[in-house]
Design an enzyme around this catalytic site. Structure first.
Site, PDB file in Angstrom:
ATOM      1  N   HIS A  60       1.801   4.578  -2.687  1.00  0.00           N
ATOM      2  CA  HIS A  60       1.951   6.020  -2.437  1.00  0.00           C
ATOM      3  C   HIS A  60       3.358   6.471  -2.801  1.00  0.00           C
ATOM      4  O   HIS A  60       3.564   7.535  -3.395  1.00  0.00           O
ATOM      5  CB  HIS A  60       1.721   6.337  -0.949  1.00  0.00           C
ATOM      6  CG  HIS A  60       0.287   6.339  -0.514  1.00  0.00           C
ATOM      7  ND1 HIS A  60      -0.643   7.187  -1.072  1.00  0.00           N
ATOM      8  CD2 HIS A  60      -0.364   5.635   0.433  1.00  0.00           C
ATOM      9  CE1 HIS A  60      -1.827   6.989  -0.480  1.00  0.00           C
ATOM     10  NE2 HIS A  60      -1.684   6.041   0.445  1.00  0.00           N
ATOM     11  N   GLU A 100      -4.457   7.903  -3.006  1.00  0.00           N
ATOM     12  CA  GLU A 100      -4.944   6.617  -2.496  1.00  0.00           C
ATOM     13  C   GLU A 100      -5.216   5.641  -3.636  1.00  0.00           C
ATOM     14  O   GLU A 100      -5.050   4.429  -3.476  1.00  0.00           O
ATOM     15  CB  GLU A 100      -6.218   6.857  -1.666  1.00  0.00           C
ATOM     16  CG  GLU A 100      -6.651   5.685  -0.824  1.00  0.00           C
ATOM     17  CD  GLU A 100      -5.732   5.390   0.355  1.00  0.00           C
ATOM     18  OE1 GLU A 100      -4.798   6.179   0.629  1.00  0.00           O
ATOM     19  OE2 GLU A 100      -5.942   4.344   1.007  1.00  0.00           O
ATOM     20  N   HIS A 110       0.832  -1.209   0.000  1.00  0.00           N
ATOM     21  CA  HIS A 110       0.000   0.000   0.000  1.00  0.00           C
ATOM     22  C   HIS A 110       0.866   1.258   0.000  1.00  0.00           C
ATOM     23  O   HIS A 110       0.728   2.135  -0.849  1.00  0.00           O
ATOM     24  CB  HIS A 110      -0.909  -0.033   1.232  1.00  0.00           C
ATOM     25  CG  HIS A 110      -1.835   1.134   1.346  1.00  0.00           C
ATOM     26  ND1 HIS A 110      -3.136   1.094   0.929  1.00  0.00           N
ATOM     27  CD2 HIS A 110      -1.647   2.381   1.839  1.00  0.00           C
ATOM     28  CE1 HIS A 110      -3.710   2.272   1.136  1.00  0.00           C
ATOM     29  NE2 HIS A 110      -2.828   3.075   1.698  1.00  0.00           N
ATOM     30  N   GLU A 111       1.777   1.320   0.955  1.00  0.00           N
ATOM     31  CA  GLU A 111       2.614   2.517   1.067  1.00  0.00           C
ATOM     32  C   GLU A 111       3.569   2.618  -0.132  1.00  0.00           C
ATOM     33  O   GLU A 111       3.898   3.717  -0.571  1.00  0.00           O
ATOM     34  CB  GLU A 111       3.377   2.531   2.389  1.00  0.00           C
ATOM     35  CG  GLU A 111       2.491   2.483   3.648  1.00  0.00           C
ATOM     36  CD  GLU A 111       1.434   3.580   3.739  1.00  0.00           C
ATOM     37  OE1 GLU A 111       1.646   4.672   3.161  1.00  0.00           O
ATOM     38  OE2 GLU A 111       0.379   3.339   4.364  1.00  0.00           O
TER      39      GLU A 111
END
Lengths: 505, 505
Positions: free
Chosen positions: B273, B299, B269-270
């Site tokens: 980003h 996101e 997820h990160e």
């Protein structure tokens, strides 16, 4: 009309803003040295230059100058050693220096330091001073500008020296080195003739990284440095200490897996600096009193824990059993006394930070003399590598195998050039002056080390040195603590006594 | 008279100073979350408040306003999508917002966020929302002030929502949630009835910290995030991503040794980003174009790698053999298909960041509705914990065992209150809208995952999203990339197709 107290409050608020900017810049520096991904260097340079420029801009605003003028009678009405009078006095002294430096020069210094660090790393990789030389020429040019702007009567390095050693002159440093040279040079020669009398092979074995870090953390803890809630220990190319408040002080070390001494004593050394940072009262943290008054006095605290404590027989009586538990195979059959002697081995060596207590100040003298020769126009920077090697041969009888082991070893020249090294020698000298007084004040102090009792020594330094932040000049502080001005006698007596016994000279 | 280009250069220099201050503040924040010794919190609050106040002060100086006025005709002479016109346009929009906020309010927000973080940690330790409540009341009060100062026509949360989702309205978010609710609520109920059809016990074994970190680093690397020279992966209480330039982007994760999923998918997820941060061209790094235009689009990139890629069957066909090598005992006799199903288990659960793709937006809806009820005066903050638990029971059929698993789980409310969560749902929706277009543009895209070919997807996002920084509004950017405005249809089709197959519903 605002009262003196109201004006002081306004001054304190303006100064706090500057202090916060400087602390923020310090955090960026710490991160750059320990955590930052390589490619982040360029942006980091812009960020730090912006903070440094703003800190300067905010500190030199005319309102601060006006408040300092307005506060003269208020200051005179307070005791010299009161917190408030001291804050006004120190702020005025710093303000007068800072207003002389144009913001543009401050920003160029910051950028040069950042770029210089990158080039230094490249030069180290190439082991070639000439890669670093253009960066150093830029820095040296800026230092000349700083000296000219700040002004001087006797020597262009005087105003640079004054930045780290307020009140000290280049001529005084030369006198100090002359006194040291008289004892240290013959002592070194006597010891070098018997260099095999001490065997440091027990320290030159394989000591794995993680166990060394555990021992380094333990060393810092023993010195009284709070690693848990108010501090950290990390890795960096060149060990250093930096604080962002007494409650956030960070030390670094570096590990050589084939030599126990590097990280262990670096950790004790930086823990000593860290103790200073953690020892300054929290009430000073938003003011210019928030650290020691000079690099030399700071160094006295690091050398205290690295050398006077960490290389004492009493320390090893206490600590050796713990170390043996961490490295049982390496120290199997090695006596405490041989380890004590090994950590005090005196020998000609290349790297200043690894040098022993006897040769160390020869390394400093060399740097000081080279810098002075450059400022005096007697040495060109293009020849600094050769001059380094020639002088090294003179003082220590060795020629560095490459520039990494020679002129490229110190980070200091990435951000400045001129007089920053003298503080190390002042540190050695004032360290023993303070320690001698602490021993007189606390009977049995050193004997207590053998029982793990180090808190009385830290307590003495907390009360007599750290508690005052930078309220006093280094000279005032040393006199208040010991009753006399800076003197090399306790240091020379200590060196003769300790190494006379170890080497029988 | 200065030309348009000269004026633009001056504007860019002034903006760069602001950007550098914000980046510096970001570094202090990262350090606070990952490295700072506990006791450093108070000083850190002062440092960050000073930087934030100065950044605001420097950005709102009248000279910037004047330059923006003077540059109107220069801007009109340039193409809308040119870098220069975009920089002027975005700077003007930000300047207009920022000049409405008084510096004092900005400083109070910064202090409240810092203090709030400390109190949140205490409240989490005590597992008691009421410990946190006073901090939240302070933050909420400040948010009302911000809303009043920025002004609104329809709802006080509109100007707050506009800060993270420029151009978006609270009423539009409500419409979006209504459309999602229509599909998701019955789908959840159908799945909850067959919750045992998927067994996630293979993921709920002992997975030691260090191996999990190795797998997490590998996950980030697979996603294309540069961990070596332009990024880092560290630990923090709440995983996050922050960048200080495209060449220094940092992601964090957290490890649960009894559950493989937490750190592995947090890292993917990160990394998503982080890919956005590393993908913005370096030419934007000293301008306000240096990141994406909205939280929702950011996101979309994290969810792309966490869910659409990381929870796809094709990804596990490629990656499962590697994971099995790291955890051979844990996955002995476990088929790839069971792991694929396990990472897609849908179930009512307490923690938003651990929630599956189907229930996730119910967690967001709950927060959005609670915040709105507070702003509408229908809910008092003292009752937020009970309201949370009641609504949680409604949507997910569960009651949190304590506030740590309930109202205290998100870091967001330490620094703000109102509308920040909507971006997550906008992220889910726009993610699938972008992915659908990427699949149409690149035949065989998803099949390539099974061969470890992820670069084409990252390349598409680099070109169509990251390359533009924040030159365009989120709506413009989405339309340029996909040819249509925000629509929930691709997301809902994806959810129905994927989970319909897994659960046979």
């Amino acid at each position: 009309m605002a009262s003196g107290s109201e004006k002081f409050e306004r001054l304190a608020a303006l100064v706090a803003e500057v202090v916060n900017l400087r602390q923020a810049s310090g955090i960026l520096y710490w991160d750059q040295q320990t955590m930052m991904p390589k490619a982040g260097a360029e942006a980091r340079g812009n960020q730090m230059a912006t903070l440094d420029k703003l800190a300067h801009e905010k500190f030199t605003r005319p309102e601060i100058g006006q408040l300092l003028e307005d506060l003269r009678s208020h200051e005179a009405s307070l005791p010299h050693d009161s917190d408030e009078a001291s804050a006004i006095r120190v702020t005025r002294r710093e303000y007068e220096k800072a207003t002389k430096l144009p913001p543009d020069l401050v920003e160029r210094l910051s950028r040069a330091a950042n770029d210089g660090f990158g080039v230094w790393l490249q030069a180290r990789e190439a082991r070639d001073y000439q890669v670093f030389r253009p960066a150093l020429e830029r820095t040296y040019g800026l230092m000349r500008e700083v000296a000219d702007v700040l002004g001087y009567q006797d020597h262009p390095m005087d105003p640079l020296l004054d930045q780290s050693e307020p009140g000290m002159k280049v001529a005084e440093v030369e006198t100090l080195f002359a006194e040291l040279r008289e004892t240290l040079v013959p002592l070194c020669q006597a010891i070098f003739a018997k260099v095999d009398a001490v065997d440091d092979r027990p320290l030159r074995q394989r000591f794995p990284h993680d166990q060394q870090m555990a021992a380094s953390r333990e060393a810092a803890r023993i010195a009284g440095f709070d690693l848990e809630t108010r501090g950290r220990l990390d890795l960096s190319v060149h060990p250093f200490t930096i604080g962002f408040s007494p409650n956030d002080v960070r030390i670094t070390t570096k590990v050589d897996e084939d030599f126990l001494t590097t990280s262990f004593f670096a950790s004790l050394h930086e823990a000593g600096h860290g103790n200073y940072g953690q020892g300054v009262p929290a009430k000073f943290q938003q003011s210019l009193l928030d650290d020691g008054p000079s690099a030399g006095l700071h160094e006295s605290q690091s050398l205290l824990w690295e050398n006077v404590v960490g290389r004492s027989r009493a320390f090893w009586e206490f600590y050796y059993p713990s170390l043996k538990r961490v490295f049982p195979a390496q120290f199997d059959g090695v006596s405490m006394e041989s380890v004590y002697r090994a950590v005090n081995k005196v020998q000609p060596s290349f790297i200043r930070v690894d040098a022993d207590e006897v040769t160390y100040n020869l390394h400093v003298m060399l740097r000081f003399e080279l810098e002075k020769a450059v400022f005096d126009g007697k040495l060109a920077l293009k020849d600094l590598d050769e001059a380094w090697n020639a002088k090294f041969k003179d003082y220590l009888g060795l020629t560095p195998p490459d520039d990494l082991a020679g002129v490229l070893q110190d980070i200091h020249w990435t951000g400045g050039f001129g007089a920053a090294f003298a503080g190390y020698t002042i540190g050695h000298v004032s360290c023993l002056q303070l320690y001698e007084k602490a021993c007189r004040d606390i009977p049995g102090l050193e004997a207590g080390f053998a029982r793990g009792e180090f808190a009385p020594l830290l307590g003495w330094m907390n009360r007599n040195i750290h508690a005052h932040g930078s309220k006093f000049t280094p000279q005032e502080l040393l006199e208040r603590a010991t009753g006399r001005p800076l003197t090399a006698k306790p240091y020379l007596a200590y060196i003769r006594r300790k190494f006379g016994e170890i080497y029988g000279v």
